[in-house]
Write a protein that holds these residues in place. Structure first.
Motif, PDB file in Angstrom:
ATOM      1  N   ILE A  48       0.451  -0.920   0.112  1.00 51.47           N
ATOM      2  CA  ILE A  48      -0.169   0.584  -0.166  1.00 51.47           C
ATOM      3  C   ILE A  48       0.824   1.081  -0.085  1.00 51.47           C
ATOM      4  CG2 ILE A  48      -1.891   1.740   1.272  1.00 51.47           C
ATOM      5  CD1 ILE A  48      -3.085  -1.835  -0.356  1.00 51.47           C
ATOM      6  N   VAL A  49       0.610   2.137  -1.127  1.00 56.89           N
ATOM      7  CA  VAL A  49       1.395   3.329  -0.529  1.00 56.89           C
ATOM      8  C   VAL A  49       0.239   4.595  -0.588  1.00 56.89           C
ATOM      9  CG1 VAL A  49       2.328   5.297  -2.693  1.00 56.89           C
ATOM     10  CG2 VAL A  49       2.890   2.441  -2.785  1.00 56.89           C
ATOM     11  N   PHE A  50       0.485   5.070   0.863  1.00 50.67           N
ATOM     12  CA  PHE A  50      -0.666   5.433   1.172  1.00 50.67           C
ATOM     13  C   PHE A  50      -0.596   6.744   0.752  1.00 50.67           C
ATOM     14  CE2 PHE A  50      -0.334   3.190   4.287  1.00 50.67           C
ATOM     15  CZ  PHE A  50      -2.046   1.894   4.204  1.00 50.67           C
ATOM     16  N   LYS A  90       0.321   4.811  10.261  1.00 52.28           N
ATOM     17  CA  LYS A  90       0.313   5.160  11.389  1.00 52.28           C
ATOM     18  C   LYS A  90       0.017   3.851  12.607  1.00 52.28           C
ATOM     19  CE  LYS A  90       2.424  10.251  12.660  1.00 52.28           C
ATOM     20  NZ  LYS A  90       2.217  11.378  12.990  1.00 52.28           N
ATOM     21  N   SER A  91      -0.102   3.332  11.679  1.00 52.73           N
ATOM     22  CA  SER A  91      -1.197   2.587  12.429  1.00 52.73           C
ATOM     23  C   SER A  91       0.008   1.470  12.815  1.00 52.73           C
ATOM     24  CB  SER A  91      -1.808   1.674  11.592  1.00 52.73           C
ATOM     25  OG  SER A  91      -1.384   0.802   9.830  1.00 52.73           O
ATOM     26  N   SER A  92      -0.462   0.290  13.798  1.00 53.16           N
ATOM     27  CA  SER A  92       0.681  -0.176  14.049  1.00 53.16           C
ATOM     28  C   SER A  92       1.154  -1.112  13.083  1.00 53.16           C
ATOM     29  CB  SER A  92       0.442  -1.193  15.729  1.00 53.16           C
ATOM     30  OG  SER A  92      -1.082  -1.898  15.586  1.00 53.16           O
ATOM     31  N   TYR A  93       0.442  -1.483  12.707  1.00 44.13           N
ATOM     32  CA  TYR A  93       0.487  -3.308  11.858  1.00 44.13           C
ATOM     33  C   TYR A  93       1.557  -2.728  10.802  1.00 44.13           C
ATOM     34  CZ  TYR A  93      -0.508  -6.603   7.754  1.00 44.13           C
ATOM     35  OH  TYR A  93      -0.833  -7.642   7.364  1.00 44.13           O
ATOM     36  N   TYR A  94       0.977  -0.668  10.279  1.00 42.37           N
ATOM     37  CA  TYR A  94       1.763  -0.716   8.593  1.00 42.37           C
ATOM     38  C   TYR A  94       2.839   0.172   9.195  1.00 42.37           C
ATOM     39  CZ  TYR A  94       1.641  -1.524   3.886  1.00 42.37           C
ATOM     40  OH  TYR A  94       1.947  -1.843   2.284  1.00 42.37           O
ATOM     41  N   ASP A 149       5.526   0.295  10.133  1.00 39.20           N
ATOM     42  CA  ASP A 149       7.258  -0.359   9.355  1.00 39.20           C
ATOM     43  C   ASP A 149       7.223  -0.250   8.556  1.00 39.20           C
ATOM     44  OD1 ASP A 149       7.802  -0.059  12.272  1.00 39.20           O
ATOM     45  OD2 ASP A 149       7.252  -1.845  12.610  1.00 39.20           O
ATOM     46  N   LYS A 150       6.009  -0.585   7.070  1.00 45.01           N
ATOM     47  CA  LYS A 150       6.039  -0.894   5.680  1.00 45.01           C
ATOM     48  C   LYS A 150       5.818   0.295   5.318  1.00 45.01           C
ATOM     49  CE  LYS A 150       3.746  -5.285   6.572  1.00 45.01           C
ATOM     50  NZ  LYS A 150       3.423  -5.399   8.365  1.00 45.01           N
ATOM     51  N   HIS A 151       5.222   1.577   5.320  1.00 45.35           N
ATOM     52  CA  HIS A 151       5.663   2.268   4.942  1.00 45.35           C
ATOM     53  C   HIS A 151       6.727   3.259   4.675  1.00 45.35           C
ATOM     54  CE1 HIS A 151       3.405   6.587   3.946  1.00 45.35           C
ATOM     55  NE2 HIS A 151       4.261   7.166   5.066  1.00 45.35           N
ATOM     56  N   ASP A 152       6.679   4.175   4.050  1.00 45.08           N
ATOM     57  CA  ASP A 152       7.612   4.702   3.289  1.00 45.08           C
ATOM     58  C   ASP A 152       8.495   5.588   3.790  1.00 45.08           C
ATOM     59  OD1 ASP A 152       6.151   6.528   2.627  1.00 45.08           O
ATOM     60  OD2 ASP A 152       5.826   5.835  -0.053  1.00 45.08           O
ATOM     61  N   GLY A 153       7.857   6.309   5.085  1.00 52.90           N
ATOM     62  CA  GLY A 153       8.561   7.321   5.837  1.00 52.90           C
ATOM     63  C   GLY A 153       7.787   8.872   5.543  1.00 52.90           C
ATOM     64  N   ARG A 154       7.336   9.079   4.436  1.00 50.13           N
ATOM     65  CA  ARG A 154       6.549  10.282   4.247  1.00 50.13           C
ATOM     66  C   ARG A 154       5.584  10.982   4.797  1.00 50.13           C
ATOM     67  NH1 ARG A 154       2.775   9.484   0.275  1.00 50.13           N
ATOM     68  NH2 ARG A 154       3.196   7.840   0.697  1.00 50.13           N
ATOM     69  N   GLU A 155       5.635  12.431   5.163  1.00 46.76           N
ATOM     70  CA  GLU A 155       4.552  12.890   6.203  1.00 46.76           C
ATOM     71  C   GLU A 155       3.824  13.059   5.689  1.00 46.76           C
ATOM     72  OE1 GLU A 155       5.066  13.585   9.462  1.00 46.76           O
ATOM     73  OE2 GLU A 155       7.154  12.793   9.294  1.00 46.76           O
ATOM     74  N   LEU A 156       2.520  13.025   5.761  1.00 44.93           N
ATOM     75  CA  LEU A 156       1.039  12.753   6.015  1.00 44.93           C
ATOM     76  C   LEU A 156       0.420  13.188   6.634  1.00 44.93           C
ATOM     77  CD1 LEU A 156       0.227   9.317   3.854  1.00 44.93           C
ATOM     78  CD2 LEU A 156       1.158  11.222   2.966  1.00 44.93           C
TER      79      LEU A 156
END
Length: 371
Positions: A97-99, A325-329, A331-338
């Motif tokens: 997923i790319v948020f 920022k969910s506990s599940y995802y 660490d998989k997010h690419d670090g961008r601020e939203l």
């Protein structure tokens, strides 16, 4: 004044009668008479090419993910400010997923920032019509066409709402609706997949029926049916469909009343209340009165407001937490601020809105906003 709930399911009066009809018919498993009536209602009223009732909107999204042929490693663009199902359905097929962020003045996905998220692995864009208000679908469909992507409208909240006079759910390749008890028309739990691209209709029916060509068999198109594809048991029972059909018969009346309540909220708050950002309805969108929300100045303000509502026996609630920022995802997010998604997570509050909410109750709720 008695406790005012956030939501109260509205019964039209025919739900139990139709359920009895379904039971007495001897056919209470899926894809019976009431299922067909509900599907035909949507196809006729909104011009959807094919509708299939499901046990939830989540199931409808999962069917869409299968139909998009999502494979491990494929990327799907989803707004961070949405319900977990918008992303989960594609994760179950192995997608990354790319948020995407929301607009500053609107919780919907910022269509102007989608293109920069596309890579060679991108397969699907999932616009979520938050509060039943349309995303910028021309822009999204233009991007999808340019890069050969599927568009799956998450229309969970968007029954009877429009984008430039086109019904939401009729624009993307697929759409998913919810009939959860918090929605405008309900069946307790329940959902629907809309297929707008004809090439996917036959496969959708197979996936819907546990990977079998059972639907073709009952139409007399094949002389036996068997296991021909992946799928699951996505059909709701006739009891669920019977309940829903009673709601659909009263859709116009339900919508009329909900819009009156929504407009009364807006009138009272616009004239007397400061400190809050009101819902934004873009020029291209209609309002189906699914939700009346306010944006508070900050998290501390919202926390105090919700406590004040609770102390005065009004159940107002916040909504989603940013999925990136969910506990599940996280660490998989690419670090961008939203930042806009985070703003709505911290500051958005939903006020009670249901068919039987009275003017007096609305006035009382609004009176608590002043402090």
């Amino acid at each position: 004044m008695a406790i005012i709930p956030f939501n109260k399911p509205y019964l039209t009066g025919k739900e139990t009668a139709y359920i009895c009809q379904a039971v007495e018919s001897g056919k209470i498993s899926g894809n019976g008479g009431f299922t067909k009536k509900c599907q035909a209602f949507f196809e006729k009223r909104y011009g959807f090419k094919k509708c299939l009732l499901t046990t939830s909107c989540t199931d409808a999204l999962e069917m869409a993910a299968i139909l998009c042929n999502i494979q491990p490693g494929d990327e799907v663009i989803v707004p961070s400010y949405t319900f977990v199902s918008s992303a989960l359905a594609f994760i179950r097929q192995g997608a990354k997923i790319v948020f995407a962020d929301s607009y500053f003045d609107n919780p919907n996905i910022d269509a102007d920032k989608i293109e920069q998220l596309i890579t060679s692995k991108t397969k699907v864009i999932v616009p979520v019509h938050y509060a039943g208000v349309a995303c910028n679908m021309d822009k999204i469909m233009e991007i999808a066409g340019k890069y050969g992507l599927f568009v799956v409208e998450d229309a969970a909240q968007a029954i009877d709402s429009y984008y430039k006079e086109r019904p939401l759910g009729s624009i993307g390749h697929f759409a998913a609706f919810s009939f959860h008890e918090t929605k405008n028309v309900i069946s307790g739990e329940g959902g629907m997949l809309v297929i707008n691209d004809e090439q996917f209709i036959n496969r959708a029916e197979i996936i819907w029926e546990k990977g079998t060509n059972r639907a073709e068999f009952f139409r007399g198109e094949v002389n036996k049916y068997g296991w021909v594809d992946t799928g699951s048991s996505f059909l709701p029972s006739e009891i669920v469909a019977a309940f829903l059909y009673a709601q659909l018969e009263n859709l116009d009346e339900i919508q009329k009343k909900r819009k009156e309540i929504w407009n009364y909220y807006k009138c009272l708050i616009s004239n007397t209340i400061e400190n809050y950002q009101l819902p934004t309805i873009p020029y291209f969108a209609t309002n189906n009165a699914h939700m009346f929300y306010l944006i508070c100045p900050d998290l501390s303000f919202r926390t105090k407001l919700l406590q004040k509502f609770k102390d005065n026996e009004v159940l107002a609630v916040f909504h989603y937490l940013s999925l990136h920022k969910s506990s599940y995802y996280k660490d998989k997010h690419d670090g961008r601020e939203l930042p806009n998604a985070d703003k709505y997570s911290d500051c958005l509050v939903r006020l009670p809105l249901y068919y039987e909410l009275s003017d007096k109750q609305v006035e009382y709720i609004v009176s608590l906003l002043n402090y």
